[in-house]
Design an enzyme around this catalytic site. Structure first.
Site, short mmCIF file in Angstrom:
data_model
loop_
_atom_site.label_atom_id
_atom_site.label_comp_id
_atom_site.label_asym_id
_atom_site.label_seq_id
_atom_site.Cartn_x
_atom_site.Cartn_y
_atom_site.Cartn_z
N ASP A 35 37.93 37.32 62.67
CA ASP A 35 37.72 35.87 62.61
C ASP A 35 36.24 35.50 62.62
OD1 ASP A 35 37.54 36.65 65.29
OD2 ASP A 35 38.57 34.86 66.05
N GLY A 123 45.65 39.76 76.63
CA GLY A 123 45.31 39.66 75.21
C GLY A 123 46.11 38.62 74.47
N SER A 125 45.57 35.30 74.92
CA SER A 125 44.70 34.11 74.81
C SER A 125 45.10 32.98 75.74
CB SER A 125 44.64 33.61 73.36
OG SER A 125 44.04 34.58 72.54
N GLU A 160 34.50 27.92 74.58
CA GLU A 160 34.27 29.35 74.83
C GLU A 160 32.82 29.73 74.54
OE1 GLU A 160 36.58 31.50 75.89
OE2 GLU A 160 38.54 30.65 75.39
N ASP A 172 42.08 32.17 67.98
CA ASP A 172 42.97 31.91 69.11
C ASP A 172 43.29 30.43 69.25
OD1 ASP A 172 42.70 34.59 69.52
OD2 ASP A 172 41.46 34.43 71.30
N TYR A 221 32.43 42.21 74.10
CA TYR A 221 32.85 41.48 72.91
C TYR A 221 31.62 40.98 72.14
CZ TYR A 221 35.49 37.88 70.27
OH TYR A 221 36.06 37.09 69.28
#
Length: 386
Positions: A35, A123, A125, A160, A172, A221
């Site tokens: 993404d 995982g 979200s 985020e 997400d 990440y």
């Protein structure tokens, strides 16, 4: 906690009535870490999520109760003198308020309590569900619902990025907001064009196996996103039209291999493979070829593990067990570093698979994994106006 229990808990805490909103978690069949590389993803909302009880309180103060959390389950802050909360979970709420205000709307004080049935750190979200349920509710309460669904998803992503330290893409939040019952979404993360695909895998079931290793996204990440950006910069020095790995080819990447680290090369190579797998899976679903869907899932997992470095021994073990048991497809799901595996299992194999996984995983890691059946559900919404 049921809706009536949540409303009662809210009234006990704050002494007045409320409205209820819901935002789901998500699964992603294929397309991991594509993404933020402007590629394709293939998620769907699930029937588990975050339920929010909320009401204006006529002041500038925000009071929030996180029912499921221990330690510091309450937080308050003043919108007239906003100070970012110390509790990490409260930053999602604070960020939603700040992002609404940044778009020119007058976010006012409110009381809120929320609860959820998304396994935290699995995982699926849960954080995106919190972002989106607050953004959606504040839009209804204070913005006359003038903010459309796409902007709600963008607000969730901005929360985020700007307030929680995670440089994530939009998948997400988009899946949480735009989910439809029984439908997966093929999302082009560059153009944000999307298409719904009916998901009814006759003869197969989707099952999540929770490793109970809680992934904590953040530095790891962001480091992988930086690797992708480094590869793009090297490629763009020769091909200026390349703005993301979506635009790149393996030949382009090979030509700059000596200009970047081997770690960055392997991570970028995984992304190039993964963007092609999403489109392959879409074609396979249209033909009903679930065996090829499963093969692609396995390829994604081992790419995530060996090239992207975003798995862990526990999830590798679970995927290995699935392969040994004859499961059609299995892979780690979400940002990685723990959480769930998503498994495409032929009907009739499920009981034996669950028994084997529970026993062998417990024997190896002294942890009993949790099993979740997947139901594809609707997206963010108000569930009561009483």
């Amino acid at each position: 906690m049921g809706n009536d229990s949540l409303k009662n808990r809210f009234q006990e805490q704050f002494g007045h009535e409320c409205r209820l909103f819901f935002s789901p978690g998500r699964i992603n069949l294929i397309g991991e870490h594509t993404d933020y590389n402007a590629g394709f993803v293939f998620p769907g909302a699930v029937d588990k999520g975050i339920t929010l009880a909320i009401a204006p309180n006529g002041t500038s103060i925000v009071n929030v109760l996180a029912i499921d959390l221990e330690g510091q389950p309450t937080c308050s802050f003043d919108l007239e003198n906003p100070q970012k909360p110390e509790q990490r979970w409260a930053c999602y709420v604070f960020g939603a308020c700040m992002e609404i205000a940044a778009r020119g709307y007058a976010c006012k004080g409110f009381d809120a309590a929320f609860t959820g049935d998304i396994p935290l750190g699995a995982g699926m979200s849960s954080s995106a569900a919190i972002d989106c349920v607050f953004a959606y509710a504040l839009n209804v309460l204070f913005c006359k619902s003038e903010i459309d669904r796409l902007e709600i998803a963008k607000i969730g992503q901005a929360v985020e990025n700007n307030w929680c330290g995670l440089n994530c893409g939009i998948m997400d939040q988009f899946a949480s907001v735009f989910g439809k019952k029984g439908q997966l979404i093929r999302l082009d993360c560059r153009s944000l064009e999307y298409e719904y695909f009916p998901f009814n895998p006759v003869g197969y079931s989707l099952v999540l196996v929770d490793s109970c290793v809680k992934h904590m996204l953040g530095g790891e990440y962001n480091e992988r996103r930086k690797s992708c950006e480094t590869a793009v910069a090297a490629i763009a020095a020769r091909w200026p039209q390349v703005r993301s790995l979506r635009d790149a080819t393996h030949e382009m990447l090979d030509s700059v291999r000596s200009d970047i680290s081997e770690t960055d090369f392997q991570r970028a190579s995984y992304i190039l493979d993964e963007k092609e797998r999403v489109l392959e899976v879409c074609g396979s679903l249209e033909k009903g070829d679930y065996e090829n869907v499963g093969r692609c899932m396995y390829h994604t997992h081992w790419g995530m593990s060996r090239q992207y470095g975003a798995s862990c021994p526990e999830t590798d073990f679970l995927v290995g067990l699935a392969s040994d048991c004859g499961v059609a497809g299995s892979r780690i799901m979400g940002g990685g570093f723990g959480g769930c595996t998503i498994n495409l299992i032929k009907d009739g194999m499920l009981p034996a698979f669950i028994d084997m996984v529970k026993q062998e995983y417990k024997d190896r890691f002294s942890i009993e994994p949790k099993i979740y059946n997947v139901t594809i559900g609707d997206g963010t919404r108000e569930i009561s106006n009483k």
